[in-house]
Design a protein around this motif. Structure first.
Motif, PDB file in Angstrom:
ATOM      1  N   SER A 253      40.328  40.949  40.055  1.00 20.97           N
ATOM      2  CA  SER A 253      39.052  40.256  39.886  1.00 20.97           C
ATOM      3  C   SER A 253      38.066  40.727  40.960  1.00 20.97           C
ATOM      4  O   SER A 253      36.915  41.082  40.673  1.00 20.97           O
ATOM      5  N   GLU A 254      38.542  40.799  42.205  1.00 22.54           N
ATOM      6  CA  GLU A 254      37.684  41.279  43.295  1.00 22.54           C
ATOM      7  C   GLU A 254      37.269  42.722  43.065  1.00 22.54           C
ATOM      8  O   GLU A 254      36.146  43.114  43.373  1.00 22.54           O
ATOM      9  N   SER A 255      38.184  43.525  42.519  1.00 23.37           N
ATOM     10  CA  SER A 255      37.858  44.944  42.314  1.00 23.37           C
ATOM     11  C   SER A 255      36.758  45.125  41.274  1.00 23.37           C
ATOM     12  O   SER A 255      36.120  46.172  41.210  1.00 23.37           O
ATOM     13  N   LEU A 256      36.534  44.089  40.454  1.00 21.07           N
ATOM     14  CA  LEU A 256      35.450  44.140  39.464  1.00 21.07           C
ATOM     15  C   LEU A 256      34.149  43.576  40.041  1.00 21.07           C
ATOM     16  O   LEU A 256      33.157  43.408  39.326  1.00 21.07           O
ATOM     17  N   GLY A 257      34.171  43.262  41.343  1.00 27.06           N
ATOM     18  CA  GLY A 257      32.979  42.708  41.994  1.00 27.06           C
ATOM     19  C   GLY A 257      32.829  41.212  41.744  1.00 27.06           C
ATOM     20  O   GLY A 257      31.748  40.650  41.923  1.00 27.06           O
ATOM     21  N   LEU A 258      33.892  40.563  41.319  1.00 26.29           N
ATOM     22  CA  LEU A 258      33.850  39.129  41.019  1.00 26.29           C
ATOM     23  C   LEU A 258      34.583  38.363  42.113  1.00 26.29           C
ATOM     24  O   LEU A 258      35.301  38.939  42.918  1.00 26.29           O
ATOM     25  N   ASP A 259      34.414  37.041  42.114  1.00 21.58           N
ATOM     26  CA  ASP A 259      35.246  36.208  42.977  1.00 21.58           C
ATOM     27  C   ASP A 259      36.710  36.412  42.605  1.00 21.58           C
ATOM     28  O   ASP A 259      37.019  36.601  41.422  1.00 21.58           O
TER      29      ASP A 259
ATOM     30  N   SER B 250      38.939  34.341  42.112  1.00 24.66           N
ATOM     31  CA  SER B 250      39.465  33.365  41.151  1.00 24.66           C
ATOM     32  C   SER B 250      38.809  33.463  39.769  1.00 24.66           C
ATOM     33  O   SER B 250      39.158  32.712  38.864  1.00 24.66           O
ATOM     34  N   ARG B 251      37.857  34.394  39.617  1.00 25.57           N
ATOM     35  CA  ARG B 251      37.035  34.397  38.395  1.00 25.57           C
ATOM     36  C   ARG B 251      37.868  34.609  37.119  1.00 25.57           C
ATOM     37  O   ARG B 251      37.695  33.890  36.134  1.00 25.57           O
ATOM     38  N   ILE B 252      38.746  35.593  37.137  1.00 28.05           N
ATOM     39  CA  ILE B 252      39.543  35.869  35.923  1.00 28.05           C
ATOM     40  C   ILE B 252      40.506  34.711  35.668  1.00 28.05           C
ATOM     41  O   ILE B 252      40.655  34.244  34.526  1.00 28.05           O
TER      42      ILE B 252
ATOM     43  N   GLU C 111      40.138  31.628  36.373  1.00 27.84           N
ATOM     44  CA  GLU C 111      39.412  30.481  35.813  1.00 27.84           C
ATOM     45  C   GLU C 111      39.049  30.736  34.350  1.00 27.84           C
ATOM     46  O   GLU C 111      39.220  29.866  33.497  1.00 27.84           O
ATOM     47  N   ALA C 112      38.563  31.934  34.071  1.00 27.55           N
ATOM     48  CA  ALA C 112      38.120  32.246  32.706  1.00 27.55           C
ATOM     49  C   ALA C 112      39.282  32.156  31.715  1.00 27.55           C
ATOM     50  O   ALA C 112      39.074  31.801  30.553  1.00 27.55           O
ATOM     51  N   LEU C 113      40.480  32.481  32.163  1.00 25.31           N
ATOM     52  CA  LEU C 113      41.625  32.536  31.247  1.00 25.31           C
ATOM     53  C   LEU C 113      42.579  31.357  31.431  1.00 25.31           C
ATOM     54  O   LEU C 113      43.643  31.323  30.814  1.00 25.31           O
ATOM     55  N   ASN C 114      42.185  30.409  32.273  1.00 21.78           N
ATOM     56  CA  ASN C 114      43.035  29.242  32.569  1.00 21.78           C
ATOM     57  C   ASN C 114      44.463  29.669  32.933  1.00 21.78           C
ATOM     58  O   ASN C 114      45.445  29.262  32.312  1.00 21.78           O
ATOM     59  N   LEU C 115      44.536  30.480  33.982  1.00 19.82           N
ATOM     60  CA  LEU C 115      45.847  31.041  34.345  1.00 19.82           C
ATOM     61  C   LEU C 115      46.777  30.029  35.006  1.00 19.82           C
ATOM     62  O   LEU C 115      47.968  30.320  35.161  1.00 19.82           O
ATOM     63  N   ASP C 116      46.259  28.843  35.375  1.00 21.23           N
ATOM     64  CA  ASP C 116      47.200  27.796  35.830  1.00 21.23           C
ATOM     65  C   ASP C 116      48.191  27.496  34.707  1.00 21.23           C
ATOM     66  O   ASP C 116      49.329  27.112  34.954  1.00 21.23           O
ATOM     67  N   ASN C 117      47.703  27.631  33.490  1.00 22.00           N
ATOM     68  CA  ASN C 117      48.566  27.411  32.311  1.00 22.00           C
ATOM     69  C   ASN C 117      48.854  28.725  31.601  1.00 22.00           C
ATOM     70  O   ASN C 117      48.905  28.787  30.372  1.00 22.00           O
ATOM     71  N   CYS C 118      49.014  29.766  32.380  1.00 20.42           N
ATOM     72  CA  CYS C 118      49.183  31.084  31.757  1.00 20.42           C
ATOM     73  C   CYS C 118      50.443  31.124  30.897  1.00 20.42           C
ATOM     74  O   CYS C 118      51.409  30.405  31.127  1.00 20.42           O
ATOM     75  N   PHE C 119      50.383  31.997  29.909  1.00 20.34           N
ATOM     76  CA  PHE C 119      51.568  32.305  29.104  1.00 20.34           C
ATOM     77  C   PHE C 119      52.360  33.363  29.862  1.00 20.34           C
ATOM     78  O   PHE C 119      51.787  34.256  30.483  1.00 20.34           O
ATOM     79  N   GLN C 120      53.680  33.238  29.796  1.00 23.71           N
ATOM     80  CA  GLN C 120      54.519  34.297  30.366  1.00 23.71           C
ATOM     81  C   GLN C 120      55.717  34.519  29.457  1.00 23.71           C
ATOM     82  O   GLN C 120      56.297  33.563  28.919  1.00 23.71           O
ATOM     83  N   ILE C 121      56.074  35.766  29.279  1.00 23.95           N
ATOM     84  CA  ILE C 121      57.263  36.099  28.494  1.00 23.95           C
ATOM     85  C   ILE C 121      58.100  37.107  29.278  1.00 23.95           C
ATOM     86  O   ILE C 121      57.554  37.968  29.975  1.00 23.95           O
ATOM     87  N   LEU C 122      59.410  36.950  29.188  1.00 21.52           N
ATOM     88  CA  LEU C 122      60.333  37.940  29.745  1.00 21.52           C
ATOM     89  C   LEU C 122      60.969  38.677  28.570  1.00 21.52           C
ATOM     90  O   LEU C 122      61.327  38.047  27.565  1.00 21.52           O
ATOM     91  N   VAL C 123      61.101  39.974  28.702  1.00 18.54           N
ATOM     92  CA  VAL C 123      61.710  40.777  27.634  1.00 18.54           C
ATOM     93  C   VAL C 123      62.721  41.740  28.244  1.00 18.54           C
ATOM     94  O   VAL C 123      62.388  42.498  29.149  1.00 18.54           O
ATOM     95  N   GLY C 124      63.943  41.675  27.745  1.00 26.36           N
ATOM     96  CA  GLY C 124      64.948  42.663  28.131  1.00 26.36           C
ATOM     97  C   GLY C 124      65.128  43.637  26.977  1.00 26.36           C
ATOM     98  O   GLY C 124      65.254  43.214  25.825  1.00 26.36           O
TER      99      GLY C 124
END
Ligand code: OGA
Ligand code: NI
Length: 345
Positions: free
Chosen positions: A159-165, A167-169, A171-184
């Protein structure tokens, strides 16, 4: 095994970052998080360049113990070796079911043979796991937590590398509730079938993917129109930019095309941890980035759940799913696209 360090890498001329022998960008996570402000800035610039020019990099000094990587792979191997009856309830599952096992040999598709067994487990917001082997839940939960933390930290730096705060990404994607998957993934040896493909060319549907393998190479990434075999620095992770990062960054960062080859003699295993937005988040380019772009927004908004379901329900075909939400006049004439439920979100 020794902790990987920067002696495995080649520094580039301006000191801003390192590359592996094959030219793959290498990001030192420790510097990204703990470096002084000059070091952090250089690392963030290097990370931004890696995402823009490659959509792919290695991360070293990431803090996830190698013993945990090994234990995760071992538990996964144990699952694959269970008798079919023990796995059958997960073998009927569809793409949005939280635990899925696929097995065996898939007959020829598009002229290529795909050899692969896989285990997919949704790991966040809730951990799902097959009941056997018993050890799997504890290990997979720990692995999911550690790798999610790592990917969320990388997202802050991205996010910082894009010149944003930072936390910006998130917040935009609600990553507190992010989806996660594990794949073997387990790829049996192909024998004399030279060049057999284990997984066809695709981009990943999420935001970021972390991948490691069992010492048998096979992952190839497309860079500058060429396929490059990705050879890891021991103990490192490969990081793959996914479709959602291409969308939120308004195309500044690219979801890299990749596929897996099968070895002739040795079984190959890979283990993937992927994070995506909250499943209910509508993903679209960050407005500040779209505003500054000559063509405006490059993508329409799309609910991540719908996007993922679409991508997982269709034959993997390069980045066809991303093309559906891309704002391009020719998309409207592409067969199938106007009817897709994806483009009207
Ligand atoms: C994947 C993937 C490649 C590999 O699971 O999405 O790209 O090397 N795997 O197994
Ligand atoms: Ni992939």
């Amino acid at each position: 095994m020794a902790r990987p360090d920067r002696s495995d890498c080649v520094e580039n001329g301006d000191g801003a970052g390192a590359y592996s022998e094959d030219g793959i960008p290498v990001v030192d996570f420790d510097v990204l998080v703990n470096g002084n402000s000059d070091q952090r800035l250089a690392a963030i610039l290097h990370l931004g360049r890696a995402c823009a020019e490659w959509g792919f990099f290695m991360v070293i000094n990431h803090g996830v113990p190698e013993s945990l990587q090994g234990a995760t792979m071992d538990a996964c191997r144990e699952l694959f070796s269970l008798p079919t009856e023990e796995k059958s309830e997960y073998m009927e599952a569809g793409p949005m079911d939280p635990v899925r096992v696929g097995t065996g040999f898939n007959s020829a598709v598009d002229g290529a043979k795909y050899w692969r067994d896989y285990l997919k487990m949704f790991a966040h917001p809730e951990m799902h796991c097959p009941a056997k082997p018993a050890i799997l839940r504890e290990i997979a939960t720990e692995y999911a937590t550690r790798t999610r933390g790592l990917m969320l930290e990388l997202t802050t730096a991205i996010s910082e590398s894009l010149g944003l705060d930072g936390s910006r990404i998130a917040e935009a994607l609600n990553l507190d509730n992010c989806f996660q998957i594990l794949v073997g993934n387990y790829y049996p040896p192909a024998g004399p079938d030279v060049g057999a493909i284990g997984m066809p060319t695709h981009s990943d549907h999420g935001l970021l993917t972390l991948l490691f393998q069992n010492g048998v190479n096979g992952l190839q990434v497309k860079h500058d129109s060429e396929w490059l075999l990705a050879k890891p620095i021991p103990g490192s992770f490969f990081v793959i930019v996914g479709d959602q990062l291409e969308i939120v960054s308004n195309g500044r960062y690219k979801a890299v095309l990749h596929h897996a080859l099968v070895d002739g003699e040795q079984a190959r295993m890979s283990f993937v941890s992927l994070i995506g937005p909250c499943l209910d988040a509508v993903v679209k380019p960050i407005p500040e980035l779209a505003r500054d772009a000559p063509q405006g927004a490059e993508f329409r908004g799309v609910r991540y759940r719908d996007y993922m379901e679409h991508q997982q329900s269709n034959k993997l075909k390069e980045n066809a799913a991303l093309d559906i939400v891309r704002v391009h006049r020719q998309i409207l004439t592409r067969e199938g696209s106007p009817n897709s439920s994806l483009i009207n979100v």
